[in-house]
Design an enzyme around this catalytic site. Structure first.
Site, short mmCIF file in Angstrom:
data_model
loop_
_atom_site.label_atom_id
_atom_site.label_comp_id
_atom_site.label_asym_id
_atom_site.label_seq_id
_atom_site.Cartn_x
_atom_site.Cartn_y
_atom_site.Cartn_z
N TYR A 183 -8.64 -3.67 -7.23
CA TYR A 183 -8.57 -3.97 -5.79
C TYR A 183 -9.11 -2.79 -4.96
CZ TYR A 183 -6.63 -4.74 -1.15
OH TYR A 183 -6.47 -4.89 0.22
N GLU A 184 -8.77 -1.57 -5.38
CA GLU A 184 -9.19 -0.38 -4.65
C GLU A 184 -10.59 0.10 -5.02
OE1 GLU A 184 -5.97 2.41 -5.34
OE2 GLU A 184 -4.85 1.59 -3.63
N GLY B 257 2.38 -11.76 1.32
CA GLY B 257 2.82 -12.51 2.48
C GLY B 257 4.19 -13.15 2.29
N ASN C 125 -8.89 0.07 3.84
CA ASN C 125 -7.96 -0.99 3.48
C ASN C 125 -7.14 -1.42 4.70
OD1 ASN C 125 -6.15 -2.71 2.26
ND2 ASN C 125 -5.64 -1.31 0.59
N TYR D 105 1.47 -1.31 6.67
CA TYR D 105 2.27 -0.08 6.70
C TYR D 105 2.66 0.30 8.12
CZ TYR D 105 0.91 0.49 1.79
OH TYR D 105 0.72 0.31 0.46
#
Length: 159
Positions: A26-27, A94, A125, A132
């Site tokens: 993902y990163e 979610g 991101n 956050y």
């Protein structure tokens, strides 16, 4: 459906590696993910672990994890927690899993009288940054990360 968070055990090493690999993908950092199951067993479940992990389960199925360790602030004169990794399976995002994992560590900070709870987030991101921030996170843009590894580490660390 129920969400539970439990401490990881040595039998979770393969699962933890799968989560790490999914996070790295993902990163866009898969080329840096070199940890093995043996590394995880040694460092998280050896005689004196210095890094810790929790597994989030949705109706008994593992769907996310946190990997963290204690830090120390000389300015505060107190320990804190550094969140190295937080990952939630994309199909479960979610649903409150990420928030529950953060809350779990924040509660540990409060219960143990720790002074800080910190982590990195990649600057591109935006979904994570927004998440956050919604949880009270404050971006620390005045700090620049420094890393020494590979050949530079060998050069610096060899007398």
């Amino acid at each position: 459906m129920t969400l539970t968070i439990r401490p990881a055990v040595a039998a979770d090493a393969a699962l933890i590696i799968r989560f790490i690999e999914a996070l790295a993908a993902y990163e866009k950092l898969s080329h840096e993910a070199k940890a093995t199951e043996a590394d995880i067993v040694r460092d998280l479940f050896g005689a004196e672990p210095k890094v810790f992990c929790e597994i989030a389960e949705w109706s008994g199925k593992p769907v996310g994890f946190t990997l963290w360790f204690y830090t120390y602030s000389t300015f505060q004169g107190r320990h804190g927690i550094w969140l190295e990794d937080l990952f939630v399976d994309p199909s479960m995002r979610g649903k409150g899993v990420g928030k529950a994992l953060l809350v779990n560590l924040a509660q540990r900070c409060v219960a143990e009288g720790l002074g800080r709870f910190e982590w990195w987030v990649l600057d591109w991101n935006e979904p994570s940054i927004d998440f956050y921030k919604s949880q009270g996170g404050v971006m620390q843009n005045e700090w620049t990360k420094v890393r020494v590894d590979g050949e530079a580490l060998l050069k610096l660390g060899t007398p």
